[in-house]
Design a protein around this motif. Structure first.
Motif, PDB file in Angstrom:
ATOM      1  N   ILE A 108      -0.219 -30.741 -10.125  1.00 26.03           N
ATOM      2  CA  ILE A 108      -1.090 -31.777 -10.701  1.00 26.03           C
ATOM      3  C   ILE A 108      -1.563 -31.355 -12.100  1.00 26.03           C
ATOM      4  N   LYS A 109      -1.916 -30.081 -12.225  1.00 22.77           N
ATOM      5  CA  LYS A 109      -2.444 -29.563 -13.486  1.00 22.77           C
ATOM      6  C   LYS A 109      -1.411 -29.626 -14.620  1.00 22.77           C
ATOM      7  N   PHE A 110      -0.156 -29.298 -14.304  1.00 21.50           N
ATOM      8  CA  PHE A 110       0.877 -29.217 -15.350  1.00 21.50           C
ATOM      9  C   PHE A 110       1.660 -30.509 -15.574  1.00 21.50           C
ATOM     10  N   ARG A 111       1.494 -31.489 -14.705  1.00 23.85           N
ATOM     11  CA  ARG A 111       2.326 -32.698 -14.856  1.00 23.85           C
ATOM     12  C   ARG A 111       1.993 -33.421 -16.155  1.00 23.85           C
ATOM     13  N   GLU A 112       3.017 -34.035 -16.728  1.00 30.49           N
ATOM     14  CA  GLU A 112       2.857 -34.655 -18.045  1.00 30.49           C
ATOM     15  C   GLU A 112       3.954 -35.703 -18.236  1.00 30.49           C
ATOM     16  N   GLU A 113       3.597 -36.812 -18.855  1.00 27.43           N
ATOM     17  CA  GLU A 113       4.587 -37.865 -19.136  1.00 27.43           C
ATOM     18  C   GLU A 113       5.722 -37.270 -19.972  1.00 27.43           C
ATOM     19  N   GLY A 114       6.967 -37.637 -19.642  1.00 27.54           N
ATOM     20  CA  GLY A 114       8.113 -37.163 -20.419  1.00 27.54           C
ATOM     21  C   GLY A 114       8.659 -35.815 -19.977  1.00 27.54           C
ATOM     22  N   TYR A 115       8.077 -35.254 -18.894  1.00 24.21           N
ATOM     23  CA  TYR A 115       8.510 -33.942 -18.396  1.00 24.21           C
ATOM     24  C   TYR A 115       8.729 -33.959 -16.892  1.00 24.21           C
ATOM     25  N   PHE A 116       9.552 -33.010 -16.416  1.00 27.86           N
ATOM     26  CA  PHE A 116       9.517 -32.657 -14.991  1.00 27.86           C
ATOM     27  C   PHE A 116       9.208 -31.164 -14.907  1.00 27.86           C
ATOM     28  N   TRP A 190       7.976 -37.706 -12.278  1.00 27.97           N
ATOM     29  CA  TRP A 190       7.471 -39.074 -12.102  1.00 27.97           C
ATOM     30  C   TRP A 190       8.497 -39.920 -11.348  1.00 27.97           C
ATOM     31  N   LYS A 191       8.007 -40.702 -10.417  1.00 27.55           N
ATOM     32  CA  LYS A 191       8.903 -41.536  -9.612  1.00 27.55           C
ATOM     33  C   LYS A 191       9.722 -42.484 -10.493  1.00 27.55           C
ATOM     34  N   THR A 192       9.100 -43.034 -11.529  1.00 29.22           N
ATOM     35  CA  THR A 192       9.841 -43.958 -12.416  1.00 29.22           C
ATOM     36  C   THR A 192      11.016 -43.257 -13.097  1.00 29.22           C
ATOM     37  N   ASP A 193      10.830 -41.985 -13.477  1.00 30.99           N
ATOM     38  CA  ASP A 193      11.915 -41.221 -14.113  1.00 30.99           C
ATOM     39  C   ASP A 193      13.052 -40.972 -13.126  1.00 30.99           C
ATOM     40  N   ILE A 194      12.686 -40.617 -11.885  1.00 28.30           N
ATOM     41  CA  ILE A 194      13.698 -40.323 -10.858  1.00 28.30           C
ATOM     42  C   ILE A 194      14.482 -41.597 -10.521  1.00 28.30           C
ATOM     43  N   LEU A 195      13.776 -42.732 -10.430  1.00 25.13           N
ATOM     44  CA  LEU A 195      14.449 -44.011 -10.152  1.00 25.13           C
ATOM     45  C   LEU A 195      15.318 -44.439 -11.341  1.00 25.13           C
ATOM     46  N   ALA A 196      14.880 -44.107 -12.557  1.00 29.78           N
ATOM     47  CA  ALA A 196      15.623 -44.508 -13.767  1.00 29.78           C
ATOM     48  C   ALA A 196      16.991 -43.830 -13.859  1.00 29.78           C
ATOM     49  N   VAL A 197      17.160 -42.655 -13.174  1.00 30.92           N
ATOM     50  CA  VAL A 197      18.475 -42.000 -13.153  1.00 30.92           C
ATOM     51  C   VAL A 197      19.181 -42.231 -11.806  1.00 30.92           C
ATOM     52  N   ASN A 198      18.546 -43.065 -10.951  1.00 31.32           N
ATOM     53  CA  ASN A 198      19.109 -43.484  -9.654  1.00 31.32           C
ATOM     54  C   ASN A 198      19.103 -42.383  -8.584  1.00 31.32           C
ATOM     55  N   GLY A 199      18.145 -41.453  -8.679  1.00 38.11           N
ATOM     56  CA  GLY A 199      17.995 -40.453  -7.616  1.00 38.11           C
ATOM     57  C   GLY A 199      19.157 -39.489  -7.516  1.00 38.11           C
ATOM     58  N   PHE A 200      19.382 -38.980  -6.305  1.00 38.26           N
ATOM     59  CA  PHE A 200      20.438 -37.994  -6.073  1.00 38.26           C
ATOM     60  C   PHE A 200      21.803 -38.652  -5.942  1.00 38.26           C
ATOM     61  N   LYS A 225       9.821 -28.415 -17.714  1.00 40.43           N
ATOM     62  CA  LYS A 225       8.749 -27.494 -18.070  1.00 40.43           C
ATOM     63  C   LYS A 225       8.747 -26.337 -17.065  1.00 40.43           C
ATOM     64  N   GLN A 226       8.743 -25.108 -17.591  1.00 38.74           N
ATOM     65  CA  GLN A 226       8.849 -23.900 -16.757  1.00 38.74           C
ATOM     66  C   GLN A 226       7.486 -23.519 -16.155  1.00 38.74           C
ATOM     67  N   ILE A 227       7.371 -23.568 -14.832  1.00 40.66           N
ATOM     68  CA  ILE A 227       6.118 -23.119 -14.192  1.00 40.66           C
ATOM     69  C   ILE A 227       6.427 -22.216 -12.986  1.00 40.66           C
ATOM     70  N   ARG A 228       7.519 -21.462 -13.069  1.00 39.77           N
ATOM     71  CA  ARG A 228       7.956 -20.704 -11.889  1.00 39.77           C
ATOM     72  C   ARG A 228       6.978 -19.622 -11.446  1.00 39.77           C
ATOM     73  N   TYR A 229       6.117 -19.166 -12.353  1.00 40.10           N
ATOM     74  CA  TYR A 229       5.124 -18.158 -11.971  1.00 40.10           C
ATOM     75  C   TYR A 229       3.753 -18.780 -11.690  1.00 40.10           C
ATOM     76  N   SER A 230       3.659 -20.111 -11.813  1.00 35.81           N
ATOM     77  CA  SER A 230       2.376 -20.787 -11.569  1.00 35.81           C
ATOM     78  C   SER A 230       2.326 -21.459 -10.205  1.00 35.81           C
ATOM     79  N   THR A 231       3.476 -21.928  -9.723  1.00 33.37           N
ATOM     80  CA  THR A 231       3.515 -22.595  -8.408  1.00 33.37           C
ATOM     81  C   THR A 231       4.484 -21.812  -7.546  1.00 33.37           C
ATOM     82  N   VAL A 232       3.948 -21.134  -6.578  1.00 34.58           N
ATOM     83  CA  VAL A 232       4.796 -20.219  -5.815  1.00 34.58           C
ATOM     84  C   VAL A 232       4.827 -20.592  -4.341  1.00 34.58           C
ATOM     85  N   CYS A 233       6.021 -20.477  -3.749  1.00 34.62           N
ATOM     86  CA  CYS A 233       6.147 -20.641  -2.307  1.00 34.62           C
ATOM     87  C   CYS A 233       6.961 -19.481  -1.751  1.00 34.62           C
ATOM     88  N   LEU A 234       6.710 -19.162  -0.507  1.00 29.13           N
ATOM     89  CA  LEU A 234       7.446 -18.089   0.175  1.00 29.13           C
ATOM     90  C   LEU A 234       8.639 -18.706   0.878  1.00 29.13           C
TER      91      LEU A 234
END
Length: 273
Positions: A108-116, A190-200, A225-234
């Motif tokens: 939520i903190k890093f999300r921004e229009e024009g980025y994933f 953003w969902k609109t961006d994902i739909l604009a490229v027609n998903g997977f 946008k690189q956030i690999r050290y900010s959002t971590v999962c095991l």
């Protein structure tokens, strides 16, 4: 009820032991205004039962999107799940990735229009993956490096990922040589961006279908946008029986075409020709 403002898609297939640990992880999140969408590639009844049980325990709503088991059809079930999301921002991870308590908050903190956003994960050995309990997750100690090392995790620079926060994570994000990409285990957009490229691309099987989606997003002008050290999962360890040389090869060819032709759209996505 407050309108949710982020949807989390978790993919799963017949692995209830891992899935429940992951769903417990989301029950510890500092940011709580999300919905959970489970992209289920044809699991048996025990997954349905687990989800019904956990719906009573967790604070967040769960939408279970399922289709019949017809081999590895992850791209298809992810597309169905994208459509099922009720919010305008989508985060994706896997049913074998336990999120750190600030996982959703960072997206939520890093999300921004024009980025994933491109996040990271930290692989655990198999025995430790099995040994982690609900209590380890709810107490947060499974994100304590010294606790993990005491329980079988090897010493490595990568361990910095587990507990890096604030300025440390920002510096590591800046210094990492890894190119940010759309990762199935930790990415959002953003969902609109994902739909604009027609998903997977539903022709794609195991190996790189997430990256290919990201490559089309980049072609469409959406920057990673690189956030690999900010959002971590095991990442809980398990065998991968579905990775075949054929599927890897087929996917490589599709990705090459996307790259060479600078494709922004797939004809084999959410909208079918």
């Amino acid at each position: 009820m407050m309108q949710k403002n982020i949807s989390i898609i978790i993919s799963t297939y017949n692995s209830t032991e891992w899935l429940k640990k992951v769903l417990w992880g989301y029950n510890t999140q500092t940011y709580r205004n999300f919905e959970m969408v489970i992209a289920d590639d044809g699991s048996k009844q025990d997954t349905f039962d687990l989800i019904e049980t956990l719906k009573k325990e967790v604070f967040y709503p769960i939408i279970h999107v399922w289709h019949e088991d017809n081999g590895f059809q992850k791209s298809q079930i992810l597309n169905k799940s994208i459509v099922a999301c009720t919010t305008d921002y989508i985060m994706m991870s896997d049913g074998d990735c336990i999120p750190r308590p600030d996982f959703v908050e960072q997206h939520i903190k890093f999300r921004e229009e024009g980025y994933f956003l491109s996040g990271g994960y930290h692989k655990l050995p198999l025995q430790l993956s099995k040994d982690i309990t609900k209590e380890d997750i709810y107490s947060g100690r499974c994100f304590d490096v010294s606790w993990l090392k005491k329980h079988g995790m090897a010493t490595s620079f990568k361990n910095n990922k587990v507990d890096a926060t604030g300025i440390t994570s920002s510096i590591l994000n800046f210094l990492t040589p890894t190119t940010p990409s759309w990762n199935g285990h930790n990415a959002s957009g953003w969902k609109t961006d994902i739909l604009a490229v027609n998903g997977f691309d539903e022709r794609m099987q195991y190996g790189g279908q997430d990256r290919e989606l990201g490559e089309r997003l980049v072609n469409a002008g959406i920057a990673p946008k690189q956030i690999r050290y900010s959002t971590v999962c095991l990442h809980l360890d398990h065998p991968r029986g579905y990775a075949t040389p054929e599927s890897i090869n087929k996917n490589r060819n599709i990705r090459k075409e996307t790259k060479d032709q600078k494709k922004k759209w797939t004809d084999f996505g959410i909208i079918k020709k």
